[in-house]
Design an enzyme around this catalytic site. Sequence first.
Site, PDB file in Angstrom:
ATOM      1  N   ASP B  27      60.085  21.952  27.405  1.00 51.62           N
ATOM      2  CA  ASP B  27      60.730  23.166  26.936  1.00 51.62           C
ATOM      3  C   ASP B  27      61.064  24.008  28.177  1.00 51.62           C
ATOM      4  O   ASP B  27      60.550  23.738  29.268  1.00 51.62           O
ATOM      5  CB  ASP B  27      59.749  23.914  26.016  1.00 51.62           C
ATOM      6  CG  ASP B  27      60.336  25.205  25.487  1.00 51.62           C
ATOM      7  OD1 ASP B  27      61.536  25.225  25.162  1.00 51.62           O
ATOM      8  OD2 ASP B  27      59.587  26.196  25.397  1.00 51.62           O
ATOM      9  N   ASP B  29      62.294  28.115  28.318  1.00 50.50           N
ATOM     10  CA  ASP B  29      61.782  29.498  28.260  1.00 50.50           C
ATOM     11  C   ASP B  29      60.288  29.499  27.925  1.00 50.50           C
ATOM     12  O   ASP B  29      59.867  28.877  26.954  1.00 50.50           O
ATOM     13  CB  ASP B  29      62.499  30.289  27.141  1.00 50.50           C
ATOM     14  CG  ASP B  29      63.947  30.599  27.467  1.00 50.50           C
ATOM     15  OD1 ASP B  29      64.189  31.532  28.239  1.00 50.50           O
ATOM     16  OD2 ASP B  29      64.841  29.883  26.947  1.00 50.50           O
TER      17      ASP B  29
END
Lengths: 313, 313
Positions: B27, B29
């Site tokens: 991932d 952010d």
Amino acid sequence: MAAVNFETLSEDEVIGFLDSIDTILTDCDGVLWMYMNPLPNAAEVINTFQSFGKRVFYVTNNSTKTREEFVKKCNILNFKATKEDILCTANLSACYLQDLSFKKKVYIIGSEAIAKELKEVGISYVGVGPDPINKNIPYNTLNKDPEIGAVIVGFDEHFSYPKMVKAASYLSDPSVHFIATNTDERFPVANNVVIPGTGSLVRCIESCAERKAVVMGKPESYIADVLMKRFQVNPERTLMIGDRHNTDILLGTRCGFKTLLVLTGITCLRDIDKWKQSDCEQMKEFIPDYYIESLGNLLPYLEKFKRKYVMSK
Amino acid sequence: MAAVNFETLSEDEVIGFLDSIDTILTDCDGVLWMYMNPLPNAAEVINTFQSFGKRVFYVTNNSTKTREEFVKKCNILNFKATKEDILCTANLSACYLQDLSFKKKVYIIGSEAIAKELKEVGISYVGVGPDPINKNIPYNTLNKDPEIGAVIVGFDEHFSYPKMVKAASYLSDPSVHFIATNTDERFPVANNVVIPGTGSLVRCIESCAERKAVVMGKPESYIADVLMKRFQVNPERTLMIGDRHNTDILLGTRCGFKTLLVLTGITCLRDIDKWKQSDCEQMKEFIPDYYIESLGNLLPYLEKFKRKYVMSK
């Protein structure tokens, strides 16, 4: 739960039915009128009920009008109503906070009507009106007003992302009250266009706030609690009339009222058949005691039995 | 499901772990960066993984950037990435429609990035940008564009009531596809301000459209399906790294990847303890195989074992 077609009742059954109720709670949009158009003979039916000595309350989830504004609309469309006959969610939101002796300020996602009802009980507020995105103010520099102690979400045509940021940020403090006027997903569809209701705004804020709102409107019981507290209402002798299974009829079922569905709004006959065949207990609660094509269709029955009924009293 | 603190692993266990994975899905952010700020040593960790011959994919639910824009951001923040390494939801939405040989037009609630990705695959669109309330155009006179065959909902800071009317009205035709880029409720909270995510917009439209969207992003499996189809990825030899239990970790659990939670974003250690004690099977799926304070905390372990690891190959 039977879902009896009202128009198949015998004379005796109609008289028995009328004798069994003192109080009538009627939804407005989709039952009495569509927007500014009164539905045929609806006013005559309500007036006839009143002439029989039944107490009529107008019970609406619509948060965009004050009680006074509803009285005005009723009178224009030939329904007799005083301020005390109106139970509307802008007013109920203000009553709810007043009952809590709330002394702080409210952040409103909603219309002027909520502001006016708050003002009437001496509660201050902010938030009504447009609040568009402003590129010069990054979201994460929001200056939270420490006076805010409640967020009310009602119908708001100026709904915007900055309003979502504010509501969710205030609600991150668990001591801040979270009130939704109602959770209707949409208004009756007209011209193939879907008009989203307050419910979709509430789901939006509940999602980003990661909290559930206290709901003022039908089918939640607050509206009925207020009715019981303010007036002498016997649930067993009360009829709830509505066009929507998951607000009007569900409230009636939950509160032990008799229920009458009119087919001029959201819910249709096919839906009822579906719930009848369902094994789901929750869906059974959507089934009304009676249904009728439109409220106006009651009129010939009422007039036919008016003399007989009045004589029998 | 164990939720082992990665920092308690022995040398042998770390080597075993590194040997057991070929592919890393990370991932962005909350794991690699917060907005435009890279998280300490995160780039070094990713680069070290790559130097070990691991294939790294950047798997993000963020719909506000195209693959090209993500590559640019990665490079600015010292992460090595090419367009093929990026799985982002603006691109996936376009791929999804392309896979369906979609020939009509898309109504977008979302940002320019979705428009750019659609354009790249030759699909036309409308809707990006401000669409404020217009008192001169009543909602129920909306002129529906008959060419619209899909609605995409992504992150949209210009979200408005007229956009809700349009999306819900197009979606009243069941043949119109309903795509959500992702369902993240909110971004990591900063400065006590809640930044609502796309999920709250999706819940809003799902509510008024009375339909569920097909979700492109994590935890739904479409993103993994694309990965499997495009590249030779063995789920058992794949590690999913993320900061969010209900997207990153849940995707990993569902797809049979190994999972590593970093505590620099949404999910915290207290949450894991809660799920461990829960009887709810769904919550068990949120528990990662491993957790670590931050991705950067992997660096000393990786460097310490780099020589040993490379020699053992």
